[in-house]
Design a protein around this motif. Sequence first.
Motif, PDB file in Angstrom:
ATOM      1  N   TYR A  19       0.700 -13.964 -14.313  1.00  0.00           N
ATOM      2  CA  TYR A  19      -0.537 -13.944 -13.542  1.00  0.00           C
ATOM      3  C   TYR A  19      -0.255 -13.881 -12.038  1.00  0.00           C
ATOM      4  O   TYR A  19      -0.735 -13.011 -11.312  1.00  0.00           O
ATOM      5  CB  TYR A  19      -1.368 -15.187 -13.900  1.00  0.00           C
ATOM      6  N   HIS A  20       0.602 -14.819 -11.580  1.00  0.00           N
ATOM      7  CA  HIS A  20       0.890 -14.872 -10.145  1.00  0.00           C
ATOM      8  C   HIS A  20       1.662 -13.640  -9.685  1.00  0.00           C
ATOM      9  O   HIS A  20       1.440 -13.118  -8.597  1.00  0.00           O
ATOM     10  CB  HIS A  20       1.687 -16.128  -9.813  1.00  0.00           C
ATOM     11  N   MET A  21       2.584 -13.237 -10.543  1.00  0.00           N
ATOM     12  CA  MET A  21       3.384 -12.070 -10.173  1.00  0.00           C
ATOM     13  C   MET A  21       2.499 -10.849  -9.971  1.00  0.00           C
ATOM     14  O   MET A  21       2.672 -10.081  -9.025  1.00  0.00           O
ATOM     15  CB  MET A  21       4.404 -11.764 -11.269  1.00  0.00           C
ATOM     16  N   LYS A  22       1.568 -10.704 -10.880  1.00  0.00           N
ATOM     17  CA  LYS A  22       0.691  -9.521 -10.788  1.00  0.00           C
ATOM     18  C   LYS A  22      -0.081  -9.543  -9.473  1.00  0.00           C
ATOM     19  O   LYS A  22      -0.221  -8.528  -8.791  1.00  0.00           O
ATOM     20  CB  LYS A  22      -0.285  -9.483 -11.973  1.00  0.00           C
ATOM     21  N   ARG A  23      -0.536 -10.724  -9.111  1.00  0.00           N
ATOM     22  CA  ARG A  23      -1.312 -10.832  -7.867  1.00  0.00           C
ATOM     23  C   ARG A  23      -0.432 -10.519  -6.649  1.00  0.00           C
ATOM     24  O   ARG A  23      -0.850  -9.863  -5.717  1.00  0.00           O
ATOM     25  CB  ARG A  23      -1.911 -12.232  -7.737  1.00  0.00           C
ATOM     26  N   CYS A  24       0.792 -11.026  -6.755  1.00  0.00           N
ATOM     27  CA  CYS A  24       1.731 -10.752  -5.656  1.00  0.00           C
ATOM     28  C   CYS A  24       1.945  -9.247  -5.482  1.00  0.00           C
ATOM     29  O   CYS A  24       1.836  -8.706  -4.373  1.00  0.00           O
ATOM     30  CB  CYS A  24       3.092 -11.347  -5.988  1.00  0.00           C
ATOM     31  N   PHE A  25       2.256  -8.615  -6.594  1.00  0.00           N
ATOM     32  CA  PHE A  25       2.544  -7.182  -6.518  1.00  0.00           C
ATOM     33  C   PHE A  25       1.307  -6.385  -6.117  1.00  0.00           C
ATOM     34  O   PHE A  25       1.403  -5.383  -5.407  1.00  0.00           O
ATOM     35  CB  PHE A  25       3.159  -6.666  -7.822  1.00  0.00           C
ATOM     36  N   THR A  29       1.204  -3.911  -2.848  1.00  0.00           N
ATOM     37  CA  THR A  29       0.861  -2.476  -2.916  1.00  0.00           C
ATOM     38  C   THR A  29      -0.527  -2.170  -2.333  1.00  0.00           C
ATOM     39  O   THR A  29      -0.892  -1.009  -2.180  1.00  0.00           O
ATOM     40  CB  THR A  29       0.893  -1.977  -4.379  1.00  0.00           C
ATOM     41  N   SER A  30      -1.255  -3.225  -1.983  1.00  0.00           N
ATOM     42  CA  SER A  30      -2.658  -3.006  -1.601  1.00  0.00           C
ATOM     43  C   SER A  30      -2.821  -2.179  -0.322  1.00  0.00           C
ATOM     44  O   SER A  30      -3.849  -1.568  -0.093  1.00  0.00           O
ATOM     45  CB  SER A  30      -3.363  -4.350  -1.406  1.00  0.00           C
ATOM     46  N   MET A  31      -1.785  -2.183   0.503  1.00  0.00           N
ATOM     47  CA  MET A  31      -1.943  -1.471   1.782  1.00  0.00           C
ATOM     48  C   MET A  31      -1.313  -0.089   1.774  1.00  0.00           C
ATOM     49  O   MET A  31      -1.083   0.508   2.832  1.00  0.00           O
ATOM     50  CB  MET A  31      -1.380  -2.305   2.910  1.00  0.00           C
ATOM     51  N   GLN A  71      16.484  -7.614   1.511  1.00  0.00           N
ATOM     52  CA  GLN A  71      16.488  -7.282   2.936  1.00  0.00           C
ATOM     53  C   GLN A  71      15.191  -6.597   3.300  1.00  0.00           C
ATOM     54  O   GLN A  71      14.575  -6.876   4.311  1.00  0.00           O
ATOM     55  CB  GLN A  71      17.621  -6.300   3.237  1.00  0.00           C
ATOM     56  N   GLU A  72      14.825  -5.663   2.427  1.00  0.00           N
ATOM     57  CA  GLU A  72      13.596  -4.907   2.681  1.00  0.00           C
ATOM     58  C   GLU A  72      13.111  -4.348   1.348  1.00  0.00           C
ATOM     59  O   GLU A  72      13.869  -4.289   0.377  1.00  0.00           O
ATOM     60  CB  GLU A  72      13.857  -3.768   3.668  1.00  0.00           C
ATOM     61  N   ALA A  73      11.854  -3.962   1.332  1.00  0.00           N
ATOM     62  CA  ALA A  73      11.319  -3.370   0.114  1.00  0.00           C
ATOM     63  C   ALA A  73      10.519  -2.135   0.507  1.00  0.00           C
ATOM     64  O   ALA A  73       9.758  -2.145   1.482  1.00  0.00           O
ATOM     65  CB  ALA A  73      10.415  -4.367  -0.605  1.00  0.00           C
ATOM     66  N   ALA A  74      10.725  -1.066  -0.255  1.00  0.00           N
ATOM     67  CA  ALA A  74       9.951   0.154  -0.013  1.00  0.00           C
ATOM     68  C   ALA A  74       8.764   0.119  -0.965  1.00  0.00           C
ATOM     69  O   ALA A  74       8.934   0.091  -2.192  1.00  0.00           O
ATOM     70  CB  ALA A  74      10.814   1.377  -0.279  1.00  0.00           C
ATOM     71  N   VAL A  75       7.583   0.073  -0.399  1.00  0.00           N
ATOM     72  CA  VAL A  75       6.383   0.016  -1.235  1.00  0.00           C
ATOM     73  C   VAL A  75       5.772   1.413  -1.310  1.00  0.00           C
ATOM     74  O   VAL A  75       5.364   1.975  -0.289  1.00  0.00           O
ATOM     75  CB  VAL A  75       5.347  -0.960  -0.635  1.00  0.00           C
ATOM     76  N   VAL A  76       5.780   1.951  -2.519  1.00  0.00           N
ATOM     77  CA  VAL A  76       5.138   3.251  -2.738  1.00  0.00           C
ATOM     78  C   VAL A  76       4.315   3.085  -4.016  1.00  0.00           C
ATOM     79  O   VAL A  76       4.829   3.238  -5.111  1.00  0.00           O
ATOM     80  CB  VAL A  76       6.190   4.373  -2.903  1.00  0.00           C
ATOM     81  N   PRO A  77       3.051   2.686  -3.871  1.00  0.00           N
ATOM     82  CA  PRO A  77       2.256   2.306  -5.041  1.00  0.00           C
ATOM     83  C   PRO A  77       2.328   3.364  -6.145  1.00  0.00           C
ATOM     84  O   PRO A  77       2.300   4.561  -5.822  1.00  0.00           O
ATOM     85  CB  PRO A  77       0.843   2.205  -4.468  1.00  0.00           C
TER      86      PRO A  77
END
Length: 812
Positions: A19-25, A29-31, A71-77
């Motif tokens: 549940y929490h993980m899903k919200r985090c992700f 990705t929301s932006m 270090q960093e994360a590339a967010v590409v929904p």
Amino acid sequence: MAFAVVDGLMPDALRQSRYHMKRCFARFTSMGPRLMKHQHLMEEMESVIVDRADRAKVLEVSLGEILSSTQEAAVVPPYVAFAVRYGSGCFDYVKVNAEDLSANNITATEYLRLKEMIYDENWSKDENALELDFRAFDFGIPRLALTSSVGKGISYISKFMASKFIGDPESAKPLVEYLLTLNHQGENLMINDTLNTVTKLRTALIVAEVFLSSMAKDTPYQNFEQRLKEFGFEKGWGDTAERVKETMRMLSEILQAPDPLNVESLFSRLPVIFNVVIFSIHGYFGQSDVLGLPDTGGQVVYILDQVKALEEELLSRIKQQGLNVRPRILVVTRLIPDAQGTKCNQEIEPIINAKHSQIVRVPFQTEKGVLRQWISRFDIYPHLERFAQDAAEKVLELLEGKPDLIIGNYTDGNLVASLMARELGVTLGTIAHALEKTKYEDSDIKWKEFDQKHHFSCQFTADLIAMNAADFVVTSTFQEIAGSKTRPGQYESHTAFTMPGLYRVVSGIDVFDPKFNIAAPGADQSVYFPFSEKKKRFTSFHPAIEELLYSKDNNAEHIGVLADRKKPIIFSMSRIDIVKNITGLTEWYGKNKRLRDLVNLVIVGGCFDPSKSKDREEMEEIKKMHTLIEKYQLKDQMRWIAAQTDRNRNGELYRCIADTKGAFVQPALYEAFGLTVIEAMNCGLPTFATIQGGPAEIIVDGVSGFHIDPYNGDETSNKIADFFAKCRKQSGHWNRTSEEGLRRIYECYTWNIYAKKVLNIGSTYGFWRQFKKEQKNAKLRYIDLFYNLQFKKMAQDMAIKSEESQQIPPTE
Ligand code: UDP
Ligand code: LCN
């Protein structure tokens, strides 16, 4: 691989915290597409999972492990791809689908392509985009396994070579072949052709040893030279019977049953290096009146001291080898006709306090003739190829032959050194002082934003070429190579990165490569010695220093007044650029009333009129200094002194600050090494220095000085204030800190330790490059390609653009 994410799932995480993980992700990705840094990820995770207990549960599982090392994360929904650094130089890439939480380990290429999607989607999809993999050529090159061995390459390759010489008697043949090549100006050294097999050499060594045993230990080499020649031995083994016998015994033992220590010792004795060329191209490179000028800082100090130490050590080695050879060291830099009162327009300048070393200046030639004025280190690239050719000609003429070792400094010097070493087939060492890549956040992925000002496209390309071409890389600290727990090292940041539109690097350098060696510099101890050595003190400078620190007037050399001169002084000296963070220190001081009550502040660096500066960053920092002095009303507690170029007087200045029972503060946002730190410590001045970079290794916090966090000004200014408050209460505290600082210096940071190490490294890697000839040549061919197809073009484009911009008058 630390995070084996088996077959697409993070099972524990899914079960326990779905549940929490899903919200985090969902939040990540929301932006839309974006690059997120560690801090940013943690903050968003905390804002989503507000309850501490819930958060702890999520962090206990895979996500926690991943997040804490990311270090960093590339967010590409719908994807979030993490670059996980689970140790120095060790990366894993994990891709998570935010919708179903499926997860996979991905390759560096896949990760970088996702990252590129954020900045240049078309290019990331280009199947023909240039991708570089330097590691592909490291077949058969041993790689260190332990982080604790990083930077100790020479010990490791000595072990590796020892293991290769074991067994079949002919396995040591490469060593014999190498010895056969040793000569000075055509005259054989060590052995001649009669000893061209392992068996013959072994037998001759036994016979020679018996012969030498009958002699008095101090019998000079000349007395038995002829006899040894009859056995097949040439000069170079030693200057006395004892020394020759010792060296022969080392080799005999290696041929019988090699052990790494013997291998290391033997190479430290071989007569391999007589002539050295050192490149330091940019800036004003001179011996007086240059420090404090833009782009001219510690690198110049380092090289001049390095040359003296290397020459001294070479002379001592050559004597012990029983040779009568004059070593030469040439420091090659650019000749600047408009030298602004310095000697940078002189072609040849002997190096002070050295016997056989010179500065050689070669001008930048352009189509319109010699380039007359100084140009920033960031703008230098179009001139380097021609410079390398002209410099090589000059060096060959002056040395009447090839050098035995070429050492580059900083990006420009390293590139030219690599071109010349390639051309002449000479051993190459590189030194970076500071690689710019880590200094500017996202300077790779956002290279286009920086390119007009900084030309990082050329710079990073040149760095990659030089570090891969180098036979060995000398660094001042471990951190420079492999960073710290939280921060990747300067070299490490070249492991895998991408510059969309240019190229993608999936393996740029490996910090576990045994080419890396740590050899920390020292400070000239005839200039920087303890304040307590009263008889040696340069008292003739005292009136001038008194004026500099305490006179009541403001003038071109100093502004601000120390109204209460009874207070100790906290002192800092550096070039005024953003990374040095002198403005940060001024602000911490300005804000902390307790510190202001305890001590005065003295800064040396830069000039006061921004319009007089030629350096873009310096101008901004100068303006900021004035604003801060005004804002915090520092005029009667702080003295700002313009850059000082007389190092003898500066040495005495550190000691005068020590007389006030003050301290040195090095507040840099990042410091590769930090010569001022060891200068201050050599003078017995308690030192507070940045935790970001080299000083974190130089100082043992709370023992030989103090670490400070430049990103936490309040904590830092309080730490300094606590020290002075404690000094008031405990009379011995200041002296203890001063003495511990000195102890640390004498144990680890002297030029003599440095020179011995670097010459041993030069000699050992001279053999190593022959030993691994095939791999070396393959890699060099790859580098040639990269240079010819990529670097040359970029440098040409840069030249054209700068030509155009000079023709169009600026619109501002
Ligand atoms: N330095 C100097 N005058 C100045 C500022 C700095 O003589 O006004 C000297 C300082 O003593 C040290 C060197 O320049 O020897 C700076 O070296 P460091 O490694 O601290 O920094 P860098 O400038 O190389 O980044
Ligand atoms: C460049 C730097 O930035 C410093 O950290 C070093 O001390 C200096 O060069 C000498 O290596």
